[in-house]
Design a protein around this motif. Structure first.
Motif, PDB file in Angstrom:
ATOM      1  N   ILE A  62       0.844  -1.203   0.000  1.00 37.83           N
ATOM      2  CA  ILE A  62       0.000   0.000   0.000  1.00 37.83           C
ATOM      3  C   ILE A  62       0.878   1.252   0.000  1.00 37.83           C
ATOM      4  O   ILE A  62       0.656   2.188  -0.770  1.00 37.83           O
ATOM      5  CB  ILE A  62      -0.953  -0.011   1.217  1.00 37.83           C
ATOM      6  N   GLU A  63       1.912   1.261   0.838  1.00 36.16           N
ATOM      7  CA  GLU A  63       2.779   2.429   0.939  1.00 36.16           C
ATOM      8  C   GLU A  63       3.540   2.680  -0.366  1.00 36.16           C
ATOM      9  O   GLU A  63       3.699   3.832  -0.783  1.00 36.16           O
ATOM     10  CB  GLU A  63       3.742   2.271   2.111  1.00 36.16           C
ATOM     11  N   ARG A  64       3.991   1.630  -1.005  1.00 37.40           N
ATOM     12  CA  ARG A  64       4.715   1.800  -2.275  1.00 37.40           C
ATOM     13  C   ARG A  64       3.802   2.429  -3.322  1.00 37.40           C
ATOM     14  O   ARG A  64       4.212   3.325  -4.061  1.00 37.40           O
ATOM     15  CB  ARG A  64       5.244   0.466  -2.771  1.00 37.40           C
ATOM     16  N   TYR A 134     -10.592   1.712   7.371  1.00 30.90           N
ATOM     17  CA  TYR A 134      -9.406   1.053   6.823  1.00 30.90           C
ATOM     18  C   TYR A 134      -8.478   2.076   6.168  1.00 30.90           C
ATOM     19  O   TYR A 134      -7.269   2.009   6.323  1.00 30.90           O
ATOM     20  CB  TYR A 134      -9.795  -0.009   5.798  1.00 30.90           C
ATOM     21  N   PHE A 135      -9.070   2.995   5.388  1.00 33.76           N
ATOM     22  CA  PHE A 135      -8.302   4.015   4.689  1.00 33.76           C
ATOM     23  C   PHE A 135      -8.899   5.390   4.997  1.00 33.76           C
ATOM     24  O   PHE A 135     -10.106   5.543   5.058  1.00 33.76           O
ATOM     25  CB  PHE A 135      -8.343   3.805   3.165  1.00 33.76           C
ATOM     26  N   ALA A 136      -8.023   6.373   5.138  1.00 38.86           N
ATOM     27  CA  ALA A 136      -8.444   7.767   5.300  1.00 38.86           C
ATOM     28  C   ALA A 136      -7.362   8.639   4.675  1.00 38.86           C
ATOM     29  O   ALA A 136      -6.214   8.214   4.522  1.00 38.86           O
ATOM     30  CB  ALA A 136      -8.632   8.113   6.768  1.00 38.86           C
ATOM     31  N   ASP A 137      -7.742   9.863   4.299  1.00 37.07           N
ATOM     32  CA  ASP A 137      -6.750  10.760   3.718  1.00 37.07           C
ATOM     33  C   ASP A 137      -6.883  12.149   4.314  1.00 37.07           C
ATOM     34  O   ASP A 137      -7.918  12.537   4.814  1.00 37.07           O
ATOM     35  CB  ASP A 137      -6.878  10.807   2.195  1.00 37.07           C
ATOM     36  N   SER A 138      -5.767  12.837   4.254  1.00 37.34           N
ATOM     37  CA  SER A 138      -5.704  14.233   4.664  1.00 37.34           C
ATOM     38  C   SER A 138      -4.708  14.888   3.718  1.00 37.34           C
ATOM     39  O   SER A 138      -3.490  14.679   3.844  1.00 37.34           O
ATOM     40  CB  SER A 138      -5.241  14.340   6.117  1.00 37.34           C
ATOM     41  N   GLY A 139      -5.215  15.618   2.747  1.00 36.05           N
ATOM     42  CA  GLY A 139      -4.344  16.189   1.722  1.00 36.05           C
ATOM     43  C   GLY A 139      -3.719  15.081   0.891  1.00 36.05           C
ATOM     44  O   GLY A 139      -4.420  14.252   0.317  1.00 36.05           O
ATOM     45  N   VAL A 141      -1.762  12.756   2.177  1.00 35.12           N
ATOM     46  CA  VAL A 141      -1.363  11.715   3.129  1.00 35.12           C
ATOM     47  C   VAL A 141      -2.492  10.697   3.262  1.00 35.12           C
ATOM     48  O   VAL A 141      -3.646  11.058   3.481  1.00 35.12           O
ATOM     49  CB  VAL A 141      -1.037  12.326   4.512  1.00 35.12           C
ATOM     50  N   VAL A 142      -2.145   9.426   3.124  1.00 33.65           N
ATOM     51  CA  VAL A 142      -3.099   8.328   3.294  1.00 33.65           C
ATOM     52  C   VAL A 142      -2.723   7.576   4.567  1.00 33.65           C
ATOM     53  O   VAL A 142      -1.556   7.235   4.773  1.00 33.65           O
ATOM     54  CB  VAL A 142      -3.072   7.362   2.083  1.00 33.65           C
ATOM     55  N   THR A 143      -3.702   7.334   5.417  1.00 35.35           N
ATOM     56  CA  THR A 143      -3.489   6.481   6.583  1.00 35.35           C
ATOM     57  C   THR A 143      -4.284   5.202   6.372  1.00 35.35           C
ATOM     58  O   THR A 143      -5.345   5.205   5.757  1.00 35.35           O
ATOM     59  CB  THR A 143      -3.934   7.160   7.897  1.00 35.35           C
ATOM     60  N   TYR A 144      -3.742   4.111   6.862  1.00 33.83           N
ATOM     61  CA  TYR A 144      -4.435   2.825   6.783  1.00 33.83           C
ATOM     62  C   TYR A 144      -4.331   2.140   8.143  1.00 33.83           C
ATOM     63  O   TYR A 144      -3.371   2.349   8.888  1.00 33.83           O
ATOM     64  CB  TYR A 144      -3.869   1.935   5.667  1.00 33.83           C
ATOM     65  N   SER A 145      -5.336   1.364   8.451  1.00 34.43           N
ATOM     66  CA  SER A 145      -5.362   0.661   9.736  1.00 34.43           C
ATOM     67  C   SER A 145      -6.270  -0.557   9.611  1.00 34.43           C
ATOM     68  O   SER A 145      -7.385  -0.451   9.106  1.00 34.43           O
ATOM     69  CB  SER A 145      -5.890   1.604  10.825  1.00 34.43           C
ATOM     70  N   GLY A 159      -0.468   2.502   9.379  1.00 35.58           N
ATOM     71  CA  GLY A 159       0.606   3.291   8.802  1.00 35.58           C
ATOM     72  C   GLY A 159       0.084   4.560   8.179  1.00 35.58           C
ATOM     73  O   GLY A 159      -1.128   4.759   8.029  1.00 35.58           O
ATOM     74  N   GLU A 160       1.028   5.388   7.825  1.00 37.06           N
ATOM     75  CA  GLU A 160       0.717   6.659   7.199  1.00 37.06           C
ATOM     76  C   GLU A 160       1.762   6.887   6.119  1.00 37.06           C
ATOM     77  O   GLU A 160       2.951   6.679   6.344  1.00 37.06           O
ATOM     78  CB  GLU A 160       0.784   7.758   8.257  1.00 37.06           C
ATOM     79  N   VAL A 161       1.319   7.304   4.945  1.00 38.63           N
ATOM     80  CA  VAL A 161       2.241   7.505   3.833  1.00 38.63           C
ATOM     81  C   VAL A 161       1.770   8.700   3.008  1.00 38.63           C
ATOM     82  O   VAL A 161       0.570   8.921   2.851  1.00 38.63           O
ATOM     83  CB  VAL A 161       2.354   6.224   2.972  1.00 38.63           C
TER      84      VAL A 161
END
Length: 175
Positions: A62-64, A134-139, A141-145, A159-161
Protein backbone atom coordinates in the motif's frame (compact mmCIF):
# COMPACT_ATOMS: atom_id res chain seq x y z
CA UNK A 1 20.20 -77.92 60.71
CA UNK A 2 19.19 -75.42 58.26
CA UNK A 3 16.70 -72.90 59.26
CA UNK A 4 14.66 -71.27 56.58
CA UNK A 5 14.00 -67.61 57.09
CA UNK A 6 11.59 -65.62 55.07
CA UNK A 7 12.92 -62.23 54.30
CA UNK A 8 10.08 -59.73 54.36
CA UNK A 9 12.27 -57.21 52.57
CA UNK A 10 12.63 -59.35 49.47
CA UNK A 11 10.56 -58.12 46.48
CA UNK A 12 8.08 -55.28 46.25
CA UNK A 13 4.84 -55.21 48.15
CA UNK A 14 1.55 -54.24 46.51
CA UNK A 15 1.42 -50.97 48.44
CA UNK A 16 4.91 -50.01 47.24
CA UNK A 17 3.97 -50.87 43.67
CA UNK A 18 0.87 -48.66 43.87
CA UNK A 19 2.93 -45.77 45.27
CA UNK A 20 5.53 -46.14 42.49
CA UNK A 21 2.85 -46.22 39.80
CA UNK A 22 1.20 -43.09 41.27
CA UNK A 23 4.52 -41.23 41.37
CA UNK A 24 5.36 -42.18 37.78
CA UNK A 25 1.83 -41.14 36.71
CA UNK A 26 2.25 -37.72 38.34
CA UNK A 27 5.63 -37.17 36.70
CA UNK A 28 4.38 -38.30 33.27
CA UNK A 29 1.17 -36.24 33.60
CA UNK A 30 3.13 -33.13 34.50
CA UNK A 31 5.52 -33.67 31.60
CA UNK A 32 2.59 -34.15 29.20
CA UNK A 33 0.93 -30.93 30.40
CA UNK A 34 4.17 -28.99 29.92
CA UNK A 35 4.55 -30.34 26.38
CA UNK A 36 0.93 -29.59 25.47
CA UNK A 37 1.22 -26.03 26.80
CA UNK A 38 4.48 -25.57 24.90
CA UNK A 39 2.88 -26.73 21.64
CA UNK A 40 -0.12 -24.46 22.18
CA UNK A 41 2.12 -21.47 22.90
CA UNK A 42 4.27 -22.25 19.87
CA UNK A 43 1.17 -22.41 17.65
CA UNK A 44 -0.03 -19.02 18.95
CA UNK A 45 3.38 -17.38 18.53
CA UNK A 46 3.70 -18.78 15.00
CA UNK A 47 0.21 -17.49 14.17
CA UNK A 48 1.03 -14.00 15.45
CA UNK A 49 4.39 -13.95 13.63
CA UNK A 50 2.75 -15.07 10.39
CA UNK A 51 0.01 -12.44 10.69
CA UNK A 52 2.61 -9.76 11.45
CA UNK A 53 4.62 -10.71 8.37
CA UNK A 54 1.53 -10.74 6.16
CA UNK A 55 0.36 -7.39 7.54
CA UNK A 56 3.75 -5.77 7.04
CA UNK A 57 3.84 -7.02 3.45
CA UNK A 58 0.36 -5.57 2.87
CA UNK A 59 1.37 -2.24 4.41
CA UNK A 60 4.52 -2.14 2.31
CA UNK A 61 2.52 -2.72 -0.89
CA UNK A 62 0.00 0.00 0.00
CA UNK A 63 2.78 2.43 0.94
CA UNK A 64 4.71 1.80 -2.28
CA UNK A 65 1.62 2.51 -4.36
CA UNK A 66 0.78 5.74 -2.51
CA UNK A 67 4.40 6.97 -2.38
CA UNK A 68 4.51 6.69 -6.18
CA UNK A 69 0.96 8.00 -6.55
CA UNK A 70 -0.01 10.61 -9.10
CA UNK A 71 -3.63 10.43 -7.95
CA UNK A 72 -5.57 8.43 -5.40
CA UNK A 73 -9.16 8.03 -4.32
CA UNK A 74 -10.68 6.57 -1.16
CA UNK A 75 -14.33 5.56 -1.28
CA UNK A 76 -16.73 7.14 1.27
CA UNK A 77 -16.84 3.96 3.39
CA UNK A 78 -13.05 3.97 3.82
CA UNK A 79 -12.73 0.38 2.59
CA UNK A 80 -11.36 0.97 -0.91
CA UNK A 81 -8.24 2.79 -2.08
CA UNK A 82 -7.47 3.34 -5.78
CA UNK A 83 -4.08 4.69 -6.82
CA UNK A 84 -2.72 5.83 -10.16
CA UNK A 85 1.05 5.51 -9.79
CA UNK A 86 4.11 6.70 -11.65
CA UNK A 87 5.19 3.05 -11.94
CA UNK A 88 5.20 1.17 -15.26
CA UNK A 89 3.29 -1.87 -16.47
CA UNK A 90 0.74 -3.62 -14.28
CA UNK A 91 1.73 -1.43 -11.33
CA UNK A 92 0.47 1.77 -13.03
CA UNK A 93 -3.04 1.33 -11.61
CA UNK A 94 -3.53 -0.28 -8.20
CA UNK A 95 -6.56 -0.78 -6.00
CA UNK A 96 -6.97 -2.17 -2.51
CA UNK A 97 -10.16 -3.32 -0.81
CA UNK A 98 -10.20 -4.20 2.89
CA UNK A 99 -13.38 -5.64 4.38
CA UNK A 100 -14.14 -7.76 7.39
CA UNK A 101 -12.74 -11.16 6.54
CA UNK A 102 -10.65 -10.42 3.47
CA UNK A 103 -8.45 -8.10 1.47
CA UNK A 104 -8.56 -7.79 -2.31
CA UNK A 105 -6.00 -6.32 -4.70
CA UNK A 106 -6.17 -5.18 -8.31
CA UNK A 107 -3.20 -4.33 -10.52
CA UNK A 108 -3.55 -3.11 -14.09
CA UNK A 109 -1.67 -1.17 -16.72
CA UNK A 110 -4.86 0.73 -17.58
CA UNK A 111 -8.47 0.69 -16.37
CA UNK A 112 -9.06 -1.15 -13.11
CA UNK A 113 -12.02 -3.56 -12.96
CA UNK A 114 -15.05 -1.67 -11.65
CA UNK A 115 -16.32 -4.62 -9.64
CA UNK A 116 -14.10 -5.54 -6.70
CA UNK A 117 -15.38 -9.11 -7.02
CA UNK A 118 -13.07 -9.42 -10.04
CA UNK A 119 -10.03 -8.36 -7.99
CA UNK A 120 -7.47 -10.86 -6.74
CA UNK A 121 -8.06 -12.35 -3.31
CA UNK A 122 -5.07 -10.98 -1.39
CA UNK A 123 -5.35 -11.95 2.28
CA UNK A 124 -7.82 -13.55 4.68
CA UNK A 125 -8.63 -12.80 8.32
CA UNK A 126 -8.75 -9.00 7.94
CA UNK A 127 -10.90 -7.04 10.35
CA UNK A 128 -11.48 -3.40 11.16
CA UNK A 129 -9.43 -1.80 13.93
CA UNK A 130 -12.31 -0.72 16.17
CA UNK A 131 -14.24 2.05 14.41
CA UNK A 132 -11.19 3.41 12.55
CA UNK A 133 -11.75 3.27 8.78
CA UNK A 134 -9.41 1.05 6.82
CA UNK A 135 -8.30 4.01 4.69
CA UNK A 136 -8.44 7.77 5.30
CA UNK A 137 -6.75 10.76 3.72
CA UNK A 138 -5.70 14.23 4.66
CA UNK A 139 -4.34 16.19 1.72
CA UNK A 140 -1.70 14.00 0.09
CA UNK A 141 -1.36 11.71 3.13
CA UNK A 142 -3.10 8.33 3.29
CA UNK A 143 -3.49 6.48 6.58
CA UNK A 144 -4.44 2.82 6.78
CA UNK A 145 -5.36 0.66 9.74
CA UNK A 146 -6.57 -2.93 10.04
CA UNK A 147 -6.20 -6.04 12.14
CA UNK A 148 -5.40 -9.60 11.17
CA UNK A 149 -6.97 -12.41 13.20
CA UNK A 150 -4.66 -14.96 14.80
CA UNK A 151 -4.98 -17.96 17.12
CA UNK A 152 -4.55 -15.55 20.05
CA UNK A 153 -4.96 -11.76 19.93
CA UNK A 154 -5.37 -9.92 16.61
CA UNK A 155 -2.34 -8.15 15.15
CA UNK A 156 -2.88 -4.43 14.48
CA UNK A 157 -1.27 -2.97 11.37
CA UNK A 158 -1.36 0.79 10.79
CA UNK A 159 0.61 3.29 8.80
CA UNK A 160 0.72 6.66 7.20
CA UNK A 161 2.24 7.50 3.83
CA UNK A 162 2.38 10.58 1.64
CA UNK A 163 2.87 10.86 -2.07
CA UNK A 164 6.45 11.40 -3.16
CA UNK A 165 5.64 12.06 -6.81
CA UNK A 166 4.16 15.37 -7.87
CA UNK A 167 0.42 14.68 -7.72
CA UNK A 168 -1.41 15.37 -10.96
CA UNK A 169 -4.87 14.55 -9.64
CA UNK A 170 -5.57 12.87 -12.99
CA UNK A 171 -6.98 9.40 -12.36
CA UNK A 172 -7.29 8.44 -16.04
CA UNK A 173 -6.73 5.83 -17.38
CA UNK A 174 -7.07 3.91 -14.09
CA UNK A 175 -10.67 4.83 -13.14
Amino acid sequence: MTEETHDREAGVSLVELIVYVMLISIVLGTTAMILINSWTTQREVTSVSDATNRGQAMGSTIERAVRNGLAFDIDPTGTELRVRTSLDGNLACQAFLLTNGQARLALASSTLPTSSAAWTDWEQGIQQDGVTPYFADSGQVVTYSFEIRTDSAPVRIAGEVSTRSTPTGVSAPCW
